[in-house]
Design a protein around this motif. Structure first.
Motif, PDB file in Angstrom:
ATOM      1  N   GLN A  24     -12.906   4.970   2.518  1.00 18.21           N
ATOM      2  CA  GLN A  24     -11.649   5.611   2.910  1.00 18.21           C
ATOM      3  C   GLN A  24     -10.577   4.564   3.203  1.00 18.21           C
ATOM      4  O   GLN A  24      -9.418   4.741   2.848  1.00 18.21           O
ATOM      5  N   LEU A  25     -10.964   3.473   3.845  1.00 15.95           N
ATOM      6  CA  LEU A  25     -10.020   2.388   4.109  1.00 15.95           C
ATOM      7  C   LEU A  25      -9.497   1.801   2.792  1.00 15.95           C
ATOM      8  O   LEU A  25      -8.304   1.519   2.655  1.00 15.95           O
ATOM      9  N   LEU A  26     -10.380   1.668   1.838  1.00 16.39           N
ATOM     10  CA  LEU A  26      -9.998   1.165   0.518  1.00 16.39           C
ATOM     11  C   LEU A  26      -9.022   2.125  -0.174  1.00 16.39           C
ATOM     12  O   LEU A  26      -8.022   1.692  -0.756  1.00 16.39           O
ATOM     13  N   VAL A  27      -9.281   3.416  -0.064  1.00 16.80           N
ATOM     14  CA  VAL A  27      -8.384   4.420  -0.650  1.00 16.80           C
ATOM     15  C   VAL A  27      -7.018   4.355   0.029  1.00 16.80           C
ATOM     16  O   VAL A  27      -5.972   4.431  -0.630  1.00 16.80           O
ATOM     17  N   GLY A  28      -7.003   4.195   1.353  1.00 14.84           N
ATOM     18  CA  GLY A  28      -5.740   4.089   2.083  1.00 14.84           C
ATOM     19  C   GLY A  28      -4.928   2.885   1.647  1.00 14.84           C
ATOM     20  O   GLY A  28      -3.706   2.974   1.474  1.00 14.84           O
ATOM     21  N   LYS A  29      -5.593   1.753   1.458  1.00 17.32           N
ATOM     22  CA  LYS A  29      -4.886   0.547   1.015  1.00 17.32           C
ATOM     23  C   LYS A  29      -4.368   0.707  -0.416  1.00 17.32           C
ATOM     24  O   LYS A  29      -3.283   0.234  -0.735  1.00 17.32           O
ATOM     25  N   LYS A  30      -5.119   1.396  -1.255  1.00 18.01           N
ATOM     26  CA  LYS A  30      -4.677   1.651  -2.632  1.00 18.01           C
ATOM     27  C   LYS A  30      -3.439   2.550  -2.629  1.00 18.01           C
ATOM     28  O   LYS A  30      -2.471   2.307  -3.362  1.00 18.01           O
ATOM     29  N   LYS A  31      -3.455   3.590  -1.800  1.00 16.47           N
ATOM     30  CA  LYS A  31      -2.296   4.491  -1.717  1.00 16.47           C
ATOM     31  C   LYS A  31      -1.072   3.759  -1.185  1.00 16.47           C
ATOM     32  O   LYS A  31       0.047   3.974  -1.661  1.00 16.47           O
ATOM     33  N   LYS A  32      -1.272   2.895  -0.194  1.00 11.02           N
ATOM     34  CA  LYS A  32      -0.159   2.123   0.355  1.00 11.02           C
ATOM     35  C   LYS A  32       0.426   1.203  -0.708  1.00 11.02           C
ATOM     36  O   LYS A  32       1.653   1.108  -0.868  1.00 11.02           O
ATOM     37  N   PHE A  33      -0.441   0.537  -1.473  1.00  9.06           N
ATOM     38  CA  PHE A  33       0.006  -0.332  -2.565  1.00  9.06           C
ATOM     39  C   PHE A  33       0.779   0.466  -3.614  1.00  9.06           C
ATOM     40  O   PHE A  33       1.858   0.058  -4.050  1.00  9.06           O
ATOM     41  N   ASP A  34       0.248   1.627  -4.008  1.00 12.56           N
ATOM     42  CA  ASP A  34       0.922   2.456  -5.006  1.00 12.56           C
ATOM     43  C   ASP A  34       2.277   2.944  -4.502  1.00 12.56           C
ATOM     44  O   ASP A  34       3.242   3.028  -5.276  1.00 12.56           O
ATOM     45  N   GLN A  35       2.360   3.262  -3.217  1.00 15.03           N
ATOM     46  CA  GLN A  35       3.626   3.724  -2.644  1.00 15.03           C
ATOM     47  C   GLN A  35       4.679   2.616  -2.696  1.00 15.03           C
ATOM     48  O   GLN A  35       5.817   2.857  -3.101  1.00 15.03           O
ATOM     49  N   PHE A  36       4.305   1.391  -2.291  1.00 19.53           N
ATOM     50  CA  PHE A  36       5.258   0.283  -2.356  1.00 19.53           C
ATOM     51  C   PHE A  36       5.629  -0.042  -3.800  1.00 19.53           C
ATOM     52  O   PHE A  36       6.781  -0.381  -4.090  1.00 19.53           O
ATOM     53  N   LYS A  37       4.693   0.073  -4.700  1.00 18.03           N
ATOM     54  CA  LYS A  37       4.959  -0.179  -6.113  1.00 18.03           C
ATOM     55  C   LYS A  37       5.986   0.816  -6.656  1.00 18.03           C
ATOM     56  O   LYS A  37       6.935   0.427  -7.345  1.00 18.03           O
ATOM     57  N   ARG A  38       5.816   2.095  -6.319  1.00 21.78           N
ATOM     58  CA  ARG A  38       6.744   3.131  -6.773  1.00 21.78           C
ATOM     59  C   ARG A  38       8.127   2.956  -6.145  1.00 21.78           C
ATOM     60  O   ARG A  38       9.148   3.041  -6.834  1.00 21.78           O
ATOM     61  N   ARG A  39       8.158   2.674  -4.838  1.00 17.71           N
ATOM     62  CA  ARG A  39       9.446   2.495  -4.167  1.00 17.71           C
ATOM     63  C   ARG A  39      10.188   1.279  -4.709  1.00 17.71           C
ATOM     64  O   ARG A  39      11.404   1.320  -4.905  1.00 17.71           O
ATOM     65  N   GLU A  40       9.470   0.191  -4.953  1.00 19.99           N
ATOM     66  CA  GLU A  40      10.104  -1.023  -5.481  1.00 19.99           C
ATOM     67  C   GLU A  40      10.671  -0.763  -6.869  1.00 19.99           C
ATOM     68  O   GLU A  40      11.779  -1.187  -7.195  1.00 19.99           O
ATOM     69  N   TRP A  41       9.958  -0.022  -7.697  1.00 21.03           N
ATOM     70  CA  TRP A  41      10.439   0.292  -9.031  1.00 21.03           C
ATOM     71  C   TRP A  41      11.694   1.156  -8.964  1.00 21.03           C
ATOM     72  O   TRP A  41      12.659   0.931  -9.711  1.00 21.03           O
ATOM     73  N   LEU A  42      11.711   2.161  -8.081  1.00 22.38           N
ATOM     74  CA  LEU A  42      12.887   3.020  -7.946  1.00 22.38           C
ATOM     75  C   LEU A  42      14.101   2.244  -7.447  1.00 22.38           C
ATOM     76  O   LEU A  42      15.224   2.476  -7.917  1.00 22.38           O
ATOM     77  N   TRP A  43      13.907   1.326  -6.506  1.00 20.89           N
ATOM     78  CA  TRP A  43      15.022   0.511  -6.025  1.00 20.89           C
ATOM     79  C   TRP A  43      15.525  -0.422  -7.121  1.00 20.89           C
ATOM     80  O   TRP A  43      16.715  -0.668  -7.242  1.00 20.89           O
TER      81      TRP A  43
END
Length: 154
Positions: A24-43
């Protein structure tokens, strides 16, 4: 209290609670990484669009209507709207830089934990019957969350 994903929570008896929490911790870190990746791309996209519109504005309204460089600079610096637009573009570039840093940090944390999970998989599934069933967990993590636990490399 960590809330487990439903697919992790229903794993069979061959996966203990500590392993489920690590997954679950690994899934949380993956989701956090994906969120920053998406936000950085949109910016980045927003910055590119804003900067492009500003360059088109400069070309059509300043360069084409001016006869000399001094007229262009004079018109550009005498209009009060240009400073906030330039500052907004600078802010967008700063946000891209900040999100790029956060994305790289989240990616490093995610990959470090994933590599640790791969290295210590024999500790997580210590019993021979558990070891034989671990591939089901690996397949589920790849299918549900796109997390590869078979190899350390990306």
């Amino acid at each position: 209290m960590i809330v487990l994903e439903p697919v992790i929570e229903v794993l069979d008896k061959h996966t203990d609670d500590a392993t489920k929490r690590t997954l679950q911790l690994l899934v949380g870190k993956k989701k956090k990484f994906d969120q920053f990746k998406r936000r950085e791309w949109l910016w980045r996209l927003s910055t590119f669009f804003t900067f492009g519109l500003f360059l088109v504005y400069i070309y059509y309204f300043i360069m084409l209507n001016s006869s000399s460089y001094s007229d262009m600079f004079g018109y550009f610096f005498n209009r009060p709207i240009h400073l906030p637009v330039v500052m907004f573009i600078a802010f967008q570039l700063g946000m891209v830089k900040y999100l790029l840093y956060k994305k790289e940090k989240a990616e490093k944390e995610y990959h470090d934990l994933r590599k640790e999970m791969v290295k210590r998989s024999d500790d997580f599934w210590a019993q021979p019957e558990e070891w034989k069933q671990r591939h089901l967990v690996f397949e589920m993590m790849k299918r549900e969350f796109d997390i590869n636990l078979y190899h350390e490399s990306k």
